[in-house]
Enzyme design. Sequence first.
Site, PDB file in Angstrom:
ATOM      1  N   ASP A   1      -9.572  -4.313 -11.020  1.00 50.75           N
ATOM      2  CA  ASP A   1     -10.061  -5.681 -11.237  1.00 50.75           C
ATOM      3  C   ASP A   1     -10.778  -5.762 -12.588  1.00 50.75           C
ATOM      4  OD1 ASP A   1      -9.493  -6.596  -8.355  1.00 50.75           O
ATOM      5  OD2 ASP A   1     -10.701  -4.808  -8.096  1.00 50.75           O
TER       6      ASP A   1
ATOM      7  N   HIS B   1     -12.893  -6.271  -3.543  1.00 47.05           N
ATOM      8  CA  HIS B   1     -11.556  -6.209  -4.140  1.00 47.05           C
ATOM      9  C   HIS B   1     -10.665  -7.160  -3.347  1.00 47.05           C
ATOM     10  CE1 HIS B   1      -7.784  -4.863  -5.751  1.00 47.05           C
ATOM     11  NE2 HIS B   1      -7.359  -4.530  -4.555  1.00 47.05           N
TER      12      HIS B   1
HETATM   13  P1  NAX Z   1       2.801   2.824  -0.337  1.00 48.73           P
HETATM   14  O1  NAX Z   1       3.103   2.108   0.950  1.00 48.73           O
HETATM   15  O2  NAX Z   1       3.867   2.991  -1.351  1.00 48.73           O
HETATM   16  O3  NAX Z   1       2.230   4.266  -0.006  1.00 48.73           O
HETATM   17  C1  NAX Z   1       1.230   4.486   0.928  1.00 48.73           C
HETATM   18  C2  NAX Z   1       1.439   5.876   1.472  1.00 48.73           C
HETATM   19  O4  NAX Z   1       0.329   6.182   2.301  1.00 48.73           O
HETATM   20  C3  NAX Z   1       2.699   6.023   2.345  1.00 48.73           C
HETATM   21  O5  NAX Z   1       3.486   7.076   1.841  1.00 48.73           O
HETATM   22  C4  NAX Z   1       2.124   6.310   3.724  1.00 48.73           C
HETATM   23  O6  NAX Z   1       2.960   7.197   4.475  1.00 48.73           O
HETATM   24  C5  NAX Z   1       0.795   6.947   3.373  1.00 48.73           C
HETATM   25  N1  NAX Z   1      -0.180   6.947   4.463  1.00 48.73           N
HETATM   26  C6  NAX Z   1      -0.383   6.008   5.416  1.00 48.73           C
HETATM   27  N2  NAX Z   1      -1.331   6.419   6.274  1.00 48.73           N
HETATM   28  C7  NAX Z   1      -1.755   7.629   5.853  1.00 48.73           C
HETATM   29  C8  NAX Z   1      -2.708   8.554   6.330  1.00 48.73           C
HETATM   30  N3  NAX Z   1      -3.406   8.321   7.449  1.00 48.73           N
HETATM   31  N4  NAX Z   1      -2.890   9.701   5.656  1.00 48.73           N
HETATM   32  C9  NAX Z   1      -2.170   9.964   4.559  1.00 48.73           C
HETATM   33  N5  NAX Z   1      -1.235   9.136   4.062  1.00 48.73           N
HETATM   34  C10 NAX Z   1      -1.030   7.978   4.691  1.00 48.73           C
HETATM   35  O7  NAX Z   1       1.541   2.054  -0.941  1.00 48.73           O
HETATM   36  P2  NAX Z   1       0.958   2.098  -2.432  1.00 48.73           P
HETATM   37  O8  NAX Z   1       1.655   1.082  -3.254  1.00 48.73           O
HETATM   38  O9  NAX Z   1       0.910   3.485  -2.916  1.00 48.73           O
HETATM   39  O10 NAX Z   1      -0.516   1.521  -2.163  1.00 48.73           O
HETATM   40  C11 NAX Z   1      -1.450   2.283  -1.413  1.00 48.73           C
HETATM   41  C12 NAX Z   1      -2.678   1.453  -1.080  1.00 48.73           C
HETATM   42  O11 NAX Z   1      -3.335   1.014  -2.253  1.00 48.73           O
HETATM   43  C13 NAX Z   1      -2.396   0.191  -0.267  1.00 48.73           C
HETATM   44  O12 NAX Z   1      -3.363   0.088   0.765  1.00 48.73           O
HETATM   45  C14 NAX Z   1      -2.617  -0.913  -1.277  1.00 48.73           C
HETATM   46  O13 NAX Z   1      -2.973  -2.126  -0.661  1.00 48.73           O
HETATM   47  C15 NAX Z   1      -3.735  -0.333  -2.088  1.00 48.73           C
HETATM   48  N6  NAX Z   1      -3.986  -0.916  -3.418  1.00 48.73           N
HETATM   49  C16 NAX Z   1      -5.274  -0.978  -3.835  1.00 48.73           C
HETATM   50  C17 NAX Z   1      -5.607  -1.459  -5.081  1.00 48.73           C
HETATM   51  C18 NAX Z   1      -7.040  -1.504  -5.520  1.00 48.73           C
HETATM   52  O14 NAX Z   1      -7.292  -1.984  -6.640  1.00 48.73           O
HETATM   53  N7  NAX Z   1      -8.030  -1.053  -4.753  1.00 48.73           N
HETATM   54  C19 NAX Z   1      -4.576  -1.981  -6.018  1.00 48.73           C
HETATM   55  C20 NAX Z   1      -3.203  -1.491  -5.699  1.00 48.73           C
HETATM   56  C21 NAX Z   1      -2.883  -1.411  -4.230  1.00 48.73           C
HETATM   57  O15 NAX Z   1      -2.576  -2.701  -3.756  1.00 48.73           O
END
Ligand code: NAX
Length: 326
Positions: free
Chosen positions: A162, A190
């Site tokens: 952000d 966020h």
């Molecule tokens: P993806 O869906 O591509 O990858 C997430 C991965 O996490 C998957 O491979 C899944 O199997 C794994 N996962 C789920 N539960 C788990 C657990 N208990 N232990 C270990 N791994 C686990 O998502 P991606 O694009 O990489 O985004 C990840 C997260 O970042 C999402 O929650 C998204 O909303 C968040 N974001 C946060 C941002 C921020 O500024 N704070 C910005 C970007 C993003 O939106």
Amino acid sequence: MTTPQNRATVTVTGAAGNIAYSLLWQIAGGAVYGPDTIVDLNLLEIPAAVGAAEGVAMELSDSAFPNMGKITVTDDPAVAFDGANSALLVGARPRSKGMERADLLQANGGIFGPQGRAINDHAAEDIRVLVVGNPANTNALIAQRNAPDVPSERFTGMMRLDHNRALSQLAQKLEVRTRDLSKVVVWGNHSATQFPDLTWAEVNGEPVRVAAEWYYEEYIPRVAKRGAEIIEVRGKSSAASAASAAVDHLRDWIHGTDGEWATAAIVSDGSYGIDEGLIAGFPTVAEGGTWKIVPGLELSEEQKARIEASVAELREERDAVADLLG
Ligand code: NAX
């Protein structure tokens, strides 16, 4: 070439996901710890994605980074956080169709509570945690409250994306580079309630002057809703920019910001009317390995109201997961 003297273990969760696919390469390449540190990577995934994470580990290995140490792939948090100096909690439960916000918060509690406990029991003494997985601030709070033996300041949420969006939109408007800008902050959550605040912003040391109409009607909503805009245009959520921001946050936390402001979501000490204990975006500087809230800023009524609107949302999120807060 000198031989690296130090060694660091970095845990990344969600290691088979989109953000990790950019993040891991930067960490392995030395973007956080620099050229004098060997980096061991612990990759945590859910059982169904461990195979994909093994593939990511193979590609990391094929990248032949000079300071790459050991890579461990696991679905066991106790193994993943063992001896961790830094942990990037990226993996989270995405919101599925028809899921209410409270359900999402609870589902994520089921992830971040146990991960907090595993950090408490297995991580290194100097552990630093950055939560990226959404809702990041409240997930960070859940992890922190489940790690009673770790100082609370070691748990942070990611507001740096952000912050970077706030810098970039302002730089474009003023036709300068982001390096010319300082004293920008994004308060609160966020989420779309966040408050990108230019009250103290400077361009090359001079106060930034912008038209109120542009600031309130274009700039603030644009920064606050940038994540949704990226999804609309790109068809996928922000990944490389999120990874880049995570690296900025962790690198600055360890090496310091040299007095420059950055936004980090840290545990509130009650400053600026933000409830003590909530994890919220603040104006911060990193010094001596710690994020510190910039003290002594005067807030206008307008600023107070905008901060309160975002903090109210954080309070609601906290109350929805009260049973998970250890
Ligand atoms: P993806 O869906 O591509 O990858 C997430 C991965 O996490 C998957 O491979 C899944 O199997 C794994 N996962 C789920 N539960 C788990 C657990 N208990 N232990 C270990 N791994 C686990 O998502 P991606 O694009 O990489 O985004 C990840 C997260 O970042 C999402 O929650 C998204 O909303 C968040 N974001 C946060 C941002 C921020 O500024 N704070 C910005 C970007 C993003 O939106």
